[in-house]
Design a protein around this motif. Structure first.
Motif, PDB file in Angstrom:
ATOM      1  N   GLU A  26      30.143  39.636  33.155  1.00 57.06           N
ATOM      2  CA  GLU A  26      31.267  39.459  34.085  1.00 57.06           C
ATOM      3  C   GLU A  26      32.522  40.156  33.574  1.00 57.06           C
ATOM      4  N   ASP A  27      32.749  40.060  32.272  1.00 52.46           N
ATOM      5  CA  ASP A  27      33.937  40.682  31.690  1.00 52.46           C
ATOM      6  C   ASP A  27      33.723  42.166  31.432  1.00 52.46           C
ATOM      7  N   THR A  85      38.306  35.137  44.317  1.00 51.69           N
ATOM      8  CA  THR A  85      39.354  35.222  43.293  1.00 51.69           C
ATOM      9  C   THR A  85      40.657  35.573  43.991  1.00 51.69           C
ATOM     10  N   GLY A  90      44.624  36.673  40.001  1.00 50.82           N
ATOM     11  CA  GLY A  90      43.349  36.889  39.323  1.00 50.82           C
ATOM     12  C   GLY A  90      42.644  35.584  38.987  1.00 50.82           C
ATOM     13  N   GLY A  91      43.277  34.464  39.315  1.00 51.80           N
ATOM     14  CA  GLY A  91      42.668  33.164  39.038  1.00 51.80           C
ATOM     15  C   GLY A  91      41.763  32.727  40.183  1.00 51.80           C
ATOM     16  N   ALA A  92      40.990  31.664  39.937  1.00 53.52           N
ATOM     17  CA  ALA A  92      40.111  31.163  40.987  1.00 53.52           C
ATOM     18  C   ALA A  92      39.789  29.703  40.739  1.00 53.52           C
ATOM     19  N   GLY A 115      33.754  33.939  40.025  1.00 50.15           N
ATOM     20  CA  GLY A 115      34.865  34.384  40.853  1.00 50.15           C
ATOM     21  C   GLY A 115      34.538  35.774  41.378  1.00 50.15           C
ATOM     22  N   ARG A 117      36.430  38.253  41.690  1.00 45.10           N
ATOM     23  CA  ARG A 117      37.133  39.211  40.835  1.00 45.10           C
ATOM     24  C   ARG A 117      37.416  40.561  41.475  1.00 45.10           C
TER      25      ARG A 117
ATOM     26  N   MET B   1      37.278  45.733  31.397  1.00 46.90           N
ATOM     27  CA  MET B   1      37.918  44.616  32.106  1.00 46.90           C
ATOM     28  C   MET B   1      38.356  43.542  31.097  1.00 46.90           C
ATOM     29  N   ALA B   2      39.474  42.898  31.388  1.00 45.92           N
ATOM     30  CA  ALA B   2      39.995  41.906  30.455  1.00 45.92           C
ATOM     31  C   ALA B   2      39.120  40.651  30.447  1.00 45.92           C
ATOM     32  N   LYS B   4      38.323  37.027  30.804  1.00 46.32           N
ATOM     33  CA  LYS B   4      38.922  36.012  31.670  1.00 46.32           C
ATOM     34  C   LYS B   4      38.736  34.629  31.039  1.00 46.32           C
ATOM     35  N   ARG B  29      44.721  27.994  37.641  1.00 43.93           N
ATOM     36  CA  ARG B  29      44.307  29.096  38.514  1.00 43.93           C
ATOM     37  C   ARG B  29      45.470  30.059  38.730  1.00 43.93           C
ATOM     38  N   GLY B  32      46.077  32.620  36.336  1.00 39.47           N
ATOM     39  CA  GLY B  32      45.077  33.685  36.243  1.00 39.47           C
ATOM     40  C   GLY B  32      43.748  33.273  35.627  1.00 39.47           C
ATOM     41  N   MET B  33      43.533  31.976  35.489  1.00 41.47           N
ATOM     42  CA  MET B  33      42.263  31.531  34.884  1.00 41.47           C
ATOM     43  C   MET B  33      41.234  31.183  35.963  1.00 41.47           C
ATOM     44  N   GLU B  34      39.982  31.172  35.563  1.00 41.23           N
ATOM     45  CA  GLU B  34      38.928  30.713  36.473  1.00 41.23           C
ATOM     46  C   GLU B  34      38.665  29.247  36.155  1.00 41.23           C
TER      47      GLU B  34
END
Lengths: 314, 132
Positions: A26-27, A85, A90-92, A115, A117, B1-2, B4, B29, B32-34
């Protein structure tokens, strides 16, 4: 980083390794491709069922019921639940598990929330990789749940063997069902919440839309009614999912569907690779100059794109 | 990608109040967090299984019913048993005198009523920075 240990652990059924590897994928951490090569060789051909539809139509509840029936049949189940997302932060909030809590402690079930994303091509690639990881982990059946909105959905559903589009009464007239572009992707329509007024109308609207298509090439998607929370109509849905599975499993059909999916994935990967090459290798000074030329009207964006693309495929 | 940050917000036990948990979930959230929310009435086993499958960096346990002194240590026991590297915090109605016991079993912070939401966000960002 070398993630082959995680990949090998996944093939041995190590759930913790699989969970970690999913995050790595995912990252898009450096080295994830190498790990995915190992995973790819360890996939066992799990059945993949896609469930899609607008928010609130009852997808998670359905996934829960379907997963339970798979469990009753003695099969292990992987669930991938994709939620949107926020494009701003960028959060979810990933809340699909709330409807599936009875399965969280079941060792034969692995649920992973994702997410979306942002990315479209990237999103579908990651999702297909997550499906592969769960397959390699030993899940017999994999259910992918996504919010149906726009074209990206079609992408995601390109990975499933059977796609169920879920809707409910009162979500708009028949024109909505053409607009959403859902006609092309569903193998099965389900009007959920059949106890609400208008369910029969929604079903007949869908049926008349489907009647406009002449050639279904052997499978015309049935329109079914159900109530996921009370269990009504679920047996019928499961029966049709089984029938579609049998239909799609015929060798030449299966090969055709999988070839189409593989072709798309290869294209997506190439696109990603080109992006990566341009981003990492194309000199930014040169790119700045091209951008300046376009802004000043010396160069058309088409010529600019050709220049950059020529570099990438050189 | 950063990389998360992924956080599990969990409601162990029979407590039915999750307004606070949802507010914290939203704040994380927005940072910027999941955030994965379990829903109500989870057993410690369910929470730890979920945290493992979701590969979260942190777990936030919320309880307002007074059962924290039994449920939270049980969660920590399972976290340690499974050798999970995860930051665990607690929130809700937790009396001052219970805090040392919770911290002793490995809970990194206890956020009681009146905690500014930014503190919770900041705490997670700082403690999980090493991962990024």
């Amino acid at each position: 980083m070398n993630y082959s240990t995680l990949a090998k652990g996944t093939l041995k059924g190590d759930r913790k390794a699989a969970a970690r590897l999913i995050s790595v994928v995912e990252d898009e951490e450096e080295g994830y491709r190498e790990a995915m090569k190992i995973v790819f060789c360890g996939t066992r051909g799990a059945g993949v069922l896609g469930i899609t539809g607008a928010p609130g139509v009852g997808k998670s509840t359905l996934v829960f019921e379907i997963a339970k029936s798979f469990r009753k049949a003695g099969k292990s189940v992987g669930i991938v639940a994709v939620d949107p997302t926020s494009p701003l932060t960028g959060g979810a909030i990933l809340g699909d598990r709330i409807r599936m809590t009875d399965l969280s402690a079941d060792p034969g079930v692995f649920i992973r929330s994702m997410g979306s994303r942002g990315g479209t091509g990237g999103l579908s690639l990651q999702t297909s990789n997550v499906i592969r990881i769960l397959d390699a982990l030993g899940c017999d059946e994999i259910i992918v749940e996504t919010v149906g909105a726009g074209q990206t959905q079609v992408d995601i559903m390109g990975m499933a063997d059977t796609v169920v589009v879920v809707t409910m009464p009162g979500t708009g007239d028949e024109v909505q069902s053409i607009k959403a572009g859902l006609l092309e992707i569903a193998d099965l329509y389900l009007v959920n919440k059949m106890d609400l007024p208008g369910a029969m109308n929604t079903a007949s609207d869908l049926k008349s839309m489907l009647d406009l298509v002449d050639d279904w090439k052997g499978w015309k998607p049935p329109v079914l009614l159900a109530s996921a929370s009370t269990g009504r109509g679920l047996d019928q849905m499961l029966e049709f999912i089984g029938r579609h599975r049998a239909w799609i499993s015929q060798p030449e059909r299966f090969l055709e569907r999988r070839s189409r999916q593989a072709r798309k994935e290869i294209y997506d990967l190439v696109t990603m690779e080109v992006h990566r090459m341009i981003e990492s290798k194309f000199p930014s000074v040169k790119l700045d100059a091209i951008v300046r030329d376009v802004v000043q009207g010396k160069l058309s964006p088409y010529e600019a794109a050709e220049k950059v693309a020529a570099f990438a495929i050189r | 990608m950063a990389r998360k940050i992924r956080v599990l917000i969990a409601k162990p036990g029979l407590d039915g109040h999750d307004r606070g948990a949802k507010v914290v979930a939203r704040a994380l959230r927005d940072a910027g967090m999941e955030v994965i929310y379990t829903g109500l009435h989870q057993s410690p086993e369910m929470i730890v299984q979920t945290a493992m499958q979701e590969d979260v960096d942190a777990i936030g346990l919320s309880s307002l019913s007074g059962a924290h002194d039994v449920l939270f240590p049980r969660v920590m026991e399972l976290v340690h048993k499974n050798k999970m590297k995860v930051l665990v915090t607690a929130g809700g109605i937790i009396p001052e005198e219970d805090v040392p016991t919770l911290k002793k079993c490995g809970i990194a912070a206890v956020f009681g009523p009146g905690t500014p939401i930014e503190d919770i966000v900041k705490f997670h960002k700082e403690r999980l920075k090493a991962k990024h």
